[in-house]
Enzyme design. Structure first.
Site, PDB file in Angstrom:
ATOM      1  N   LYS A 137     -15.586  -2.868   7.935  1.00 48.00           N
ATOM      2  CA  LYS A 137     -15.163  -2.610   6.546  1.00 48.00           C
ATOM      3  C   LYS A 137     -15.440  -3.844   5.700  1.00 48.00           C
ATOM      4  CE  LYS A 137     -11.091   0.358   5.745  1.00 48.00           C
ATOM      5  NZ  LYS A 137      -9.626   0.244   5.747  1.00 48.00           N
TER       6      LYS A 137
ATOM      7  N   SER B 138      -3.658  -0.328  -1.906  1.00 51.90           N
ATOM      8  CA  SER B 138      -4.591  -1.426  -2.182  1.00 51.90           C
ATOM      9  C   SER B 138      -5.797  -0.899  -2.959  1.00 51.90           C
ATOM     10  CB  SER B 138      -5.057  -2.069  -0.869  1.00 51.90           C
ATOM     11  OG  SER B 138      -3.958  -2.555  -0.141  1.00 51.90           O
TER      12      SER B 138
ATOM     13  N   ARG C  67       4.205   6.733   2.731  1.00 48.16           N
ATOM     14  CA  ARG C  67       4.331   6.957   1.299  1.00 48.16           C
ATOM     15  C   ARG C  67       4.513   8.425   0.976  1.00 48.16           C
ATOM     16  NH1 ARG C  67      -0.942   3.585   0.136  1.00 48.16           N
ATOM     17  NH2 ARG C  67      -1.214   4.424   2.221  1.00 48.16           N
TER      18      ARG C  67
ATOM     19  N   HIS D 228       3.846  -3.003   0.075  1.00 48.86           N
ATOM     20  CA  HIS D 228       3.838  -3.722   1.356  1.00 48.86           C
ATOM     21  C   HIS D 228       4.976  -4.760   1.383  1.00 48.86           C
ATOM     22  CE1 HIS D 228      -0.765  -2.936   1.304  1.00 48.86           C
ATOM     23  NE2 HIS D 228      -0.290  -2.188   2.261  1.00 48.86           N
TER      24      HIS D 228
HETATM   25  P1  ADP Z   1      -4.387   0.138   6.887  1.00 48.20           P
HETATM   26  O1  ADP Z   1      -5.763  -0.174   6.440  1.00 48.20           O
HETATM   27  O2  ADP Z   1      -4.089  -0.244   8.303  1.00 48.20           O
HETATM   28  O3  ADP Z   1      -3.872   1.520   6.539  1.00 48.20           O
HETATM   29  P2  ADP Z   1      -2.901  -0.954   4.696  1.00 48.20           P
HETATM   30  O4  ADP Z   1      -2.947  -2.394   4.354  1.00 48.20           O
HETATM   31  O5  ADP Z   1      -3.493  -0.011   3.711  1.00 48.20           O
HETATM   32  O6  ADP Z   1      -3.510  -0.894   6.116  1.00 48.20           O
HETATM   33  O7  ADP Z   1      -1.406  -0.509   4.957  1.00 48.20           O
HETATM   34  C1  ADP Z   1      -0.626  -1.027   6.001  1.00 48.20           C
HETATM   35  C2  ADP Z   1       0.648  -0.206   6.153  1.00 48.20           C
HETATM   36  O8  ADP Z   1       1.405  -0.292   4.962  1.00 48.20           O
HETATM   37  C3  ADP Z   1       0.421   1.292   6.414  1.00 48.20           C
HETATM   38  O9  ADP Z   1       1.414   1.740   7.306  1.00 48.20           O
HETATM   39  C4  ADP Z   1       0.634   1.914   5.063  1.00 48.20           C
HETATM   40  O10 ADP Z   1       1.105   3.247   5.175  1.00 48.20           O
HETATM   41  C5  ADP Z   1       1.706   1.012   4.502  1.00 48.20           C
HETATM   42  N1  ADP Z   1       1.673   1.009   3.042  1.00 48.20           N
HETATM   43  C6  ADP Z   1       0.615   1.034   2.230  1.00 48.20           C
HETATM   44  N2  ADP Z   1       0.982   1.077   0.931  1.00 48.20           N
HETATM   45  C7  ADP Z   1       2.333   1.087   0.928  1.00 48.20           C
HETATM   46  C8  ADP Z   1       3.329   1.177  -0.101  1.00 48.20           C
HETATM   47  N3  ADP Z   1       2.991   1.301  -1.376  1.00 48.20           N
HETATM   48  N4  ADP Z   1       4.621   1.133   0.285  1.00 48.20           N
HETATM   49  C9  ADP Z   1       4.954   1.036   1.592  1.00 48.20           C
HETATM   50  N5  ADP Z   1       4.069   1.024   2.607  1.00 48.20           N
HETATM   51  C10 ADP Z   1       2.786   1.034   2.290  1.00 48.20           C
END
Ligand code: ADP
Length: 157
Positions: A40, A127, A89, A16
């Site tokens: 959630k 996450s 990803r 992120h």
């Molecule tokens: P959500 O619950 O809305 O999917 P996340 O916090 O899991 O939210 O992810 C937010 C965004 O960040 C999504 O577009 C996801 O694809 C992207 N994301 C998650 N992990 C990574 C990563 N390792 N690298 C880049 N982008 C990521």
């Protein structure tokens, strides 16, 4: 240009963070919007997630960190942003992300969604995986910012 980067960030990972830094270089201003989803159960409270992101991004200029509930399109309108940023990803993200992007488009025709591909070395990070590693006592310091690695350790000790 200003972009909105919405997500749960439970917690923020280096993937992120990498996306935020690249978006900041590309577009100028990034609004990180942390979703409070009552449906959630989050590992970290909304307030803690906001704090973690504030600390982990304090070196980035032109960044705003906010929370929101409900529709992302509403959040974008409130923040006066026309571009949503999401990360990709792998192919598995694509189907879900495209569905959301199309849905958002039907809700607000002015809204664009843009995608940034993760760097290969971050593409395994999520996450959920990070929490799983921490739950079983594994090292997470190479996966998340330092403050979050410490928080994860405390959470599962
Ligand atoms: P959500 O619950 O809305 O999917 P996340 O916090 O899991 O939210 O992810 C937010 C965004 O960040 C999504 O577009 C996801 O694809 C992207 N994301 C998650 N992990 C990574 C990563 N390792 N690298 C880049 N982008 C990521």
């Amino acid at each position: 240009m200003k972009v909105l980067y919405p997500g749960s960030f439970d917690p923020l990972t280096n993937g992120h963070l990498d996306l935020i830094m690249r978006a900041s270089d590309l577009f100028g201003e990034v609004v990180v919007a942390v979703l409070e989803n009552p449906a959630k159960i989050a590992a970290f409270s909304l307030e803690r997630r906001l704090q973690q992101i504030r600390i982990a991004t304090k070196h980035i200029k032109d960044i705003k960190i906010i929370s929101f509930t409900g529709l992302t399109v509403k959040c974008a309108k409130d923040e006066q942003v026309n571009v949503i940023l999401r990360g990709l990803r792998a192919l598995s993200d694509f189907e879900y992300e495209l569905q959301i992007a199309h849905t958002n488009r039907t809700l607000d025709g002015d809204l664009e969604t843009i995608f940034l591909a993760t760097q290969a070395h971050h593409s395994f990070l999520s996450s959920s995986v990070v929490k799983e590693v921490a739950r079983f006592g594994g090292e997470t310091s190479h996966m998340v910012p330092e403050i979050i690695s410490k928080d994860l350790q405390k959470l599962f000790e």
